[in-house]
Write a protein that holds these residues in place. Structure first.
Motif, PDB file in Angstrom:
ATOM      1  N   GLY A  46       0.801  -1.214   0.000  1.00 49.75           N
ATOM      2  CA  GLY A  46       0.000   0.000   0.000  1.00 49.75           C
ATOM      3  C   GLY A  46       0.835   1.265   0.000  1.00 49.75           C
ATOM      4  O   GLY A  46       2.068   1.217   0.022  1.00 49.75           O
ATOM      5  N   ARG A  47       0.114   2.415  -0.003  1.00 48.86           N
ATOM      6  CA  ARG A  47       0.766   3.728  -0.028  1.00 48.86           C
ATOM      7  C   ARG A  47       0.170   4.600   1.074  1.00 48.86           C
ATOM      8  O   ARG A  47      -0.702   5.423   0.825  1.00 48.86           O
ATOM      9  N   PRO A  48       0.612   4.412   2.315  1.00 46.15           N
ATOM     10  CA  PRO A  48       0.045   5.215   3.412  1.00 46.15           C
ATOM     11  C   PRO A  48       0.383   6.693   3.266  1.00 46.15           C
ATOM     12  O   PRO A  48       1.432   7.049   2.739  1.00 46.15           O
ATOM     13  N   VAL A  49      -0.540   7.525   3.718  1.00 43.95           N
ATOM     14  CA  VAL A  49      -0.307   8.968   3.684  1.00 43.95           C
ATOM     15  C   VAL A  49      -0.564   9.549   5.065  1.00 43.95           C
ATOM     16  O   VAL A  49      -1.239   8.951   5.901  1.00 43.95           O
ATOM     17  N   ASP A  50      -0.029  10.708   5.301  1.00 41.00           N
ATOM     18  CA  ASP A  50      -0.155  11.390   6.592  1.00 41.00           C
ATOM     19  C   ASP A  50      -0.463  12.857   6.316  1.00 41.00           C
ATOM     20  O   ASP A  50       0.382  13.581   5.805  1.00 41.00           O
ATOM     21  N   GLU A  51      -1.694  13.274   6.637  1.00 41.36           N
ATOM     22  CA  GLU A  51      -2.123  14.646   6.341  1.00 41.36           C
ATOM     23  C   GLU A  51      -1.829  15.620   7.480  1.00 41.36           C
ATOM     24  O   GLU A  51      -2.056  16.813   7.344  1.00 41.36           O
ATOM     25  N   ASP A  52      -1.369  15.109   8.617  1.00 45.68           N
ATOM     26  CA  ASP A  52      -1.131  15.990   9.755  1.00 45.68           C
ATOM     27  C   ASP A  52       0.069  16.897   9.495  1.00 45.68           C
ATOM     28  O   ASP A  52       1.134  16.437   9.083  1.00 45.68           O
ATOM     29  N   ALA A  53      -0.126  18.171   9.764  1.00 49.19           N
ATOM     30  CA  ALA A  53       0.969  19.130   9.601  1.00 49.19           C
ATOM     31  C   ALA A  53       1.857  19.101  10.840  1.00 49.19           C
ATOM     32  O   ALA A  53       1.378  18.991  11.962  1.00 49.19           O
ATOM     33  N   THR A  54       3.155  19.152  10.625  1.00 53.29           N
ATOM     34  CA  THR A  54       4.106  19.279  11.728  1.00 53.29           C
ATOM     35  C   THR A  54       4.951  20.515  11.481  1.00 53.29           C
ATOM     36  O   THR A  54       5.218  20.880  10.337  1.00 53.29           O
ATOM     37  N   GLY A 412     -12.856  22.817  13.665  1.00 47.11           N
ATOM     38  CA  GLY A 412     -11.448  23.151  13.882  1.00 47.11           C
ATOM     39  C   GLY A 412     -11.169  23.394  15.350  1.00 47.11           C
ATOM     40  O   GLY A 412     -10.772  24.506  15.734  1.00 47.11           O
ATOM     41  N   PRO A 413     -11.348  22.387  16.210  1.00 45.03           N
ATOM     42  CA  PRO A 413     -11.133  22.592  17.650  1.00 45.03           C
ATOM     43  C   PRO A 413      -9.669  22.908  17.964  1.00 45.03           C
ATOM     44  O   PRO A 413      -8.759  22.510  17.241  1.00 45.03           O
ATOM     45  N   LEU A 414      -9.465  23.617  19.033  1.00 43.73           N
ATOM     46  CA  LEU A 414      -8.129  23.930  19.540  1.00 43.73           C
ATOM     47  C   LEU A 414      -7.914  23.155  20.835  1.00 43.73           C
ATOM     48  O   LEU A 414      -8.875  22.849  21.549  1.00 43.73           O
ATOM     49  N   THR A 415      -6.697  22.840  21.126  1.00 45.76           N
ATOM     50  CA  THR A 415      -6.381  22.145  22.376  1.00 45.76           C
ATOM     51  C   THR A 415      -5.405  22.985  23.179  1.00 45.76           C
ATOM     52  O   THR A 415      -4.294  23.286  22.705  1.00 45.76           O
ATOM     53  N   PRO A 466     -13.833  27.046  19.167  1.00 47.35           N
ATOM     54  CA  PRO A 466     -13.964  28.486  18.893  1.00 47.35           C
ATOM     55  C   PRO A 466     -15.311  28.785  18.259  1.00 47.35           C
ATOM     56  O   PRO A 466     -16.027  27.874  17.819  1.00 47.35           O
ATOM     57  N   ASP A 467     -15.664  30.050  18.197  1.00 44.05           N
ATOM     58  CA  ASP A 467     -16.949  30.400  17.583  1.00 44.05           C
ATOM     59  C   ASP A 467     -16.795  30.803  16.118  1.00 44.05           C
ATOM     60  O   ASP A 467     -17.735  31.345  15.522  1.00 44.05           O
ATOM     61  N   THR A 468     -15.629  30.537  15.532  1.00 46.79           N
ATOM     62  CA  THR A 468     -15.405  30.827  14.115  1.00 46.79           C
ATOM     63  C   THR A 468     -14.829  29.588  13.433  1.00 46.79           C
ATOM     64  O   THR A 468     -14.293  28.683  14.081  1.00 46.79           O
ATOM     65  N   ALA A 469     -14.928  29.553  12.100  1.00 44.59           N
ATOM     66  CA  ALA A 469     -14.495  28.401  11.310  1.00 44.59           C
ATOM     67  C   ALA A 469     -12.978  28.275  11.304  1.00 44.59           C
ATOM     68  O   ALA A 469     -12.259  29.253  11.555  1.00 44.59           O
ATOM     69  N   PRO A 470     -12.460  27.086  10.993  1.00 46.79           N
ATOM     70  CA  PRO A 470     -10.998  26.896  10.982  1.00 46.79           C
ATOM     71  C   PRO A 470     -10.264  27.844  10.044  1.00 46.79           C
ATOM     72  O   PRO A 470      -9.159  28.288  10.354  1.00 46.79           O
ATOM     73  N   SER A 471     -10.854  28.147   8.881  1.00 44.98           N
ATOM     74  CA  SER A 471     -10.179  28.999   7.901  1.00 44.98           C
ATOM     75  C   SER A 471     -10.346  30.486   8.182  1.00 44.98           C
ATOM     76  O   SER A 471      -9.742  31.315   7.504  1.00 44.98           O
ATOM     77  N   ASP A 472     -11.155  30.827   9.175  1.00 44.68           N
ATOM     78  CA  ASP A 472     -11.378  32.234   9.522  1.00 44.68           C
ATOM     79  C   ASP A 472     -10.161  32.765  10.277  1.00 44.68           C
ATOM     80  O   ASP A 472      -9.736  32.173  11.272  1.00 44.68           O
ATOM     81  N   GLY A 496      -3.171  21.655  17.887  1.00 37.95           N
ATOM     82  CA  GLY A 496      -4.253  21.260  16.985  1.00 37.95           C
ATOM     83  C   GLY A 496      -3.891  21.657  15.562  1.00 37.95           C
ATOM     84  O   GLY A 496      -3.048  22.541  15.344  1.00 37.95           O
ATOM     85  N   GLN A 497      -4.484  20.998  14.585  1.00 40.61           N
ATOM     86  CA  GLN A 497      -4.152  21.271  13.194  1.00 40.61           C
ATOM     87  C   GLN A 497      -4.369  22.733  12.820  1.00 40.61           C
ATOM     88  O   GLN A 497      -3.565  23.326  12.104  1.00 40.61           O
ATOM     89  N   THR A 498      -5.449  23.319  13.304  1.00 39.48           N
ATOM     90  CA  THR A 498      -5.731  24.722  12.967  1.00 39.48           C
ATOM     91  C   THR A 498      -4.637  25.641  13.503  1.00 39.48           C
ATOM     92  O   THR A 498      -4.156  26.543  12.803  1.00 39.48           O
TER      93      THR A 498
END
Length: 701
Positions: A46-54, A412-415, A466-472, A496-498
Motif C-alpha cells: 500500500g501507499r500510506p499517507v499522513d495529512e497531519d501538519a508538523t 477546527g477545535p483547539l487544544t 472556537p466560535d469561528t471556522a478553521p479557515s477564519d 491542533g491542526q488549525t
C-alpha cells in the motif's frame, strides 16, 4: 562553447548514448524490472499517507509533543461518524437503539480503539460519534475508513465522515486521462505519426509507476501527504512527456539529415540529453531550495517531486534511446500527416519581427506581465478546510452538518495544553479550575470541555471549540489569546491542526524571501555552469521571476478574489493555502528554466557558428519554437486538467502551474527573451575570461 556542447557532461552523455545503443535490451529489461518491482511492492504494502501538519520549533508542535508524551494514544487518529435524521430526533428510543447497535459494529472494526457516546446538536436531529483509532494518521488506511463508515450505516439515518475519516485519497484518474488524451493529440500533430507520438507516453507511464510508486512506498518510512503523490503525478506526466518530445525531435532531425541510426541517437543523447540533464537539474535544485524554509511539508513535497523529475531524466536519457535503437527509422511509422519542420513555422517570422523592433516587444510584453502579476500584491495566506470542497462531496456535507448543529468552530477545535509545575495532586487541584475559568473567558471561545489531567499529573489539556471556522483568521486570533493566558503555576501552549497550520502560514511568510534568494542563486549558478555566460544566467533568473509573478497574480484573482471561481468548481473565494506559493515558486522556477535551457542551447549553437547575435536569436527561436510550444501545450493541458479535481489545494497547484507555463512559453520565451537578447547583443555571451576580440573556432569556417 557551452558545457552542454562540450565538457564533462557532454562526454558522459556521449558514453551513455553509446551504451544504450549497444545494449538496448538490457536497458529496457532493467527499466521493466524496476517498474514491475515497485508496482508489486505498492500492491502488496500500500501507499500510506499522513495529512497531519508538523512544524518543529513552533508553539503548536510543542503542545502536540507534550500531549503525546503524557497521554497514551494522543498521537493516534480520531474521526467522527456524523449522524443526521430527517424525521425523529436522535434521542428517540428507537433511533437511539439503532445508533447503539451501529456503535457496537464500529467497535468491532479492526483498529478502532473506542467509540464515544452520541453527542447531539441543538436541533436534536444531528449528532456524532467520536471514533478513536489505535493507529496514527500515517497508518490509517482507506480500507479502515470504509469499514468504519459501512459499520456505521443505520436505517433511517444519514451517516457522513468527519475528522480523520474524511481523509479519502485524492482521485485524479479523470485528470490523468484528460491530460494523456490531450498530450497524445498534440504529439500526433507535432510528430505527424502514431509511433513517435506514443513513445513519450510510454516513457511517461514508466516514470509515473516507478516515481509515484517510490513516493508511496516512502510513506511507510516517513509522513507523506496525499498531495505529494498528486503533485508528483502532475510533474511526472508533464516533464516525462516533454523531455521525450525534445529528444525525439532532435533524433528525427538528425535522421532527416542522413545520419546513421546509432550515430543519431548518440548525438541526440550527447546534445539534447545534456540539455535535459541541466534542465532537470534546475528543477531539482530549485526544489531542494525549499529545504531552507524549515517547514517539513514543503521539504517533503520538494524531495518527492524532485524524485519524479530524476526518474523522468533517467528515463529520457536511457530508456527512450534504447527504444529508439530498436525502432530505428520506424519511429516515423504509421504517419497521419506530413510534419512540418520548425523553420517553416511562423516562429521564424515572429522572431524576425521581434529582433527588428526589440524595444517595442520588450516594453509591451513587460507591461503585459506586470498587469498579470499585479493582483499578487494583495495576496494573503491562509488555510483551507473541508468547507472549501465542492458541495457534492461527503466531506463538505459532513462539515456543513456539523457547523449547522454545533457551530462553525466544531470543525477546527483547539487544544490548550497546560504544563503544571509542580504536578497536580488530582482533579481537584485549584489550578485546573483557574485554567478552566480563564479559557472560558477568552473572547472567541464558544465552549470548552473540563480540563483532562494526565496520569502523572504534570499536564492537563482542554478541548476548546472556537466560535469561528478553521479557515477564519479570527480563529487564529483566538488561538493567540489562549496561548497568552497567564495562570499561576501553569505554562500554556495551544495546539491542533488549525493552530499549527496558522503558525505555518507565519513561518512561510517569514522564510519566503530566503527561499527566493536561495532558489534564484542555485538555479542561476546552474545556468551559468551550463552556458558560461553570467548575463544570460541573470536574465534567465529575471524572466523566470516574471512567470512566477504572473502565476501568483492568477492565484490571487481566482482563489482569493473569486474571479471565475465557479468555472473551476468552487462556490466562491477560498483561502490560498500557506505553503502553495512557496512550493509553486520552486516548481515554476525550475520548470521555466527548462524552456530557457532548450532555447538558449539552440541560440548558443548558432552564436558559436556565426558570431551574429541577431541571427542566432532568430534562428534559435525558429528552430525551437514549435517544439517548445508543443511541450508547453502538453504541460499546460496536463496541469489544467487537475483543476477539475475536488481538492482546492490541487486546483491551486494546477492553475498556477498552467498559467505560468502558458505565459512562459508564449509571452516570455516568444517575445520578451528574444527582444532582451537582441538589445543586449554580444553582451549576452560575455564572460570574465573571454576577450572581446576572441573568435570561436567554429566561426573561422
Amino acid at each position: 562553447m557551452s558545457t552542454i556542447e562540450s565538457g564533462a557532461m557532454h562526454r558522459v552523455m556521449t558514453r551513455c548514448g553509446r551504451f544504450t545503443t549497444r545494449r538496448p535490451w538490457p536497458v529496457i529489461a532493467a527499466w521493466l524490472l524496476l517498474t514491475v518491482t515497485v508496482a508489486a511492492l505498492v500492491l502488496a504494502f500500500g501507499r500510506p499517507v499522513d495529512e497531519d501538519a508538523t512544524l518543529p520549533g513552533s508553539t503548536g508542535q510543542h503542545g502536540r509533543d507534550v500531549l503525546e508524551a503524557h497521554f497514551a494514544g494522543a498521537g493516534n487518529a480520531t474521526g467522527q461518524v456524523i449522524l443526521r435524521s430527517a424525521g425523529a430526533r436522535l434521542d428517540d428510543p428507537a433511533v437511539a437503539a439503532g445508533i447503539a447497535r451501529s456503535a457496537d459494529r464500529i467497535r468491532a472494526v479492526e483498529h478502532v480503539d473506542s467509540v464515544g457516546p452520541p453527542v447531539l446538536g441543538t436541533d436534536g436531529r444531528t449528532g456524532y460519534l467520536d471514533v478513536a483509532l489505535d493507529v496514527g494518521p500515517q497508518e490509517l488506511t482507506r480500507a479502515t475508513t470504509v469499514d468504519v463508515m459501512d459499520a456505521a450505516a443505520t436505517p433511517g439515518l444519514e451517516t457522513l465522515p468527519g475528522g480523520a475519516l474524511t481523509r479519502a485519497r485524492n482521485s485524479t484518474g479523470h485528470s490523468e486521462l484528460i491530460g494523456v488524451t490531450v498530450a497524445l493529440a498534440v504529439l500526433v500533430v507535432a510528430f505527424g505519426g502514431l509511433v513517435a507520438a506514443a513513445l513519450p507516453l510510454v516513457t511517461a507511464a514508466i516514470v509515473l509507476v516507478a516515481g509515484i510508486g517510490a513516493i508511496g512506498l516512502a510513506g511507510h518510512l516517513t509522513g507523506i501527504p496525499s498531495v505529494a503523490t498528486t503533485l508528483g503525478t502532475m510533474i511526472g506526466l508533464g516533464v516525462g512527456i516533454d523531455y521525450a518530445l525534445f529528444l525525439i525531435t532532435r533524433y528525427r532531425a538528425l535522421l532527416a539529415r542522413g545520419r546513421d541510426v546509432r550515430d543519431a541517437i548518440t548525438e541526440t543523447v550527447a546534445s539534447s540529453g545534456s540539455a535535459i540533464v541541466f534542465a532537470g537539474g534546475t528543477v531539482v535544485v530549485a526544489l531542494c531550495g525549499l529545504g531552507v524554509a524549515g517547514i517539513p511539508i514543503l521539504a517533503t513535497l520538494g524531495w518527492t517531486a524532485g524524485l519524479v523529475v530524476v526518474v523522468a531524466v533517467a528515463s529520457a536519457t536511457t530508456l527512450l534511446p534504447a527504444l529508439l535503437t530498436l525502432l530505428g527509422t520506424r519511429v516515423d511509422a504509421l504517419p497521419v500527416r506530413r510534419a512540418r519542420a520548425g523553420r517553416e513555422s511562423g516562429w521564424g517570422r515572429l522572431a524576425g519581427r521581434v529582433i527588428r523592433r526589440p524595444w517595442r516587444y520588450a516594453l509591451t510584453s513587460g507591461l503585459l506581465l506586470l498587469a498579470l502579476a499585479a493582483p499578487a500584491a494583495a495576496m494573503t495566506l491562509g488555510q483551507t478546510d473541508a468547507g472549501d470542497k465542492p458541495v457534492s462531496s461527503a466531506e463538505r456535507a459532513g462539515y456543513d452538518a456539523m457547523a449547522a448543529a454545533f457551530g462553525p468552530g466544531i470543525n477546527g477545535p483547539l487544544t490548550v495544553v497546560a504544563e503544571l509545575s509542580p504536578a497536580a495532586t488530582g482533579p481537584g487541584d485549584p489550578r485546573l479550575a483557574a485554567l478552566a475559568g480563564a479559557v472560558a473567558g477568552v473572547p472567541g471561545v464558544a465552549r470548552a470541555n473540563p480540563p483532562r489531567l494526565a496520569p502523572d499529573g504534570q499536564v492537563a489539556s482542554v478541548r476548546v471549540i472556537p466560535d469561528t471556522a478553521p479557515s477564519d483568521p479570527a480563529t487564529l486570533d483566538t488561538a493567540g489569546r489562549l496561548a497568552a493566558l497567564d495562570v499561576a503555576g501553569v505554562s500554556v501552549s495551544v495546539t491542533g491542526q488549525t493552530a499549527i497550520r496558522g503558525e505555518l502560514a507565519g513561518r512561510v511568510a517569514d522564510r519566503m524571501p530566503l527561499v527566493i534568494v536561495v532558489v534564484v542563486l542555485l538555479s542561476g549558478l546552474l545556468v551559468l555552469v551550463a552556458f558560461r555566460a553570467p548575463v544570460v544566467a541573470a536574465k534567465a533568473a529575471l524572466m523566470n521571476l516574471l512567470s512566477v509573478a504572473a502565476a501568483y497574480g492568477a492565484l490571487t484573482a481566482v482563489f482569493q478574489w473569486g474571479w471565475g471561481a465557479a468555472l473551476i468548481g468552487l462556490d466562491g473565494p477560498v483561502p490560498i493555502e500557506a505553503y502553495v506559493p512557496m512550493m509553486l515558486f520552486a516548481l515554476l522556477f525550475g520548470l521555466s528554466m527548462d524552456y530557457e535551457v532548450f532555447l538558449l542551447t539552440a541560440v548558443r549553437e548558432h552564436w558559436d557558428r556565426t558570431g551574429d547575435n541577431r541571427r542566432a536569436v532568430r534562428d534559435g527561436l525558429a528552430e525551437t519554437g514549435v517544439v517548445i510550444t508543443s511541450a508547453a501545450l502538453i504541460m499546460v493541458c496536463v496541469f489544467a486538467s487537475f483543476v477539475l479535481g475536488d481538492e482546492p489545494v490541487i486546483k491551486m497547484m494546477g492553475l498556477g502551474l498552467a498559467v505560468a507555463i502558458a505565459v512562459d512559453a508564449t509571452v516570455i520565451r516568444g517575445l520578451l527573451v528574444p527582444a532582451v537578447m537582441t538589445l543586449l547583443g554580444d553582451v549576452n555571451w560575455w564572460t570574465p575570461r573571454r576577450r572581446a576580440a576572441a573568435v570561436m573556432p567554429e566561426r573561422a569556417a
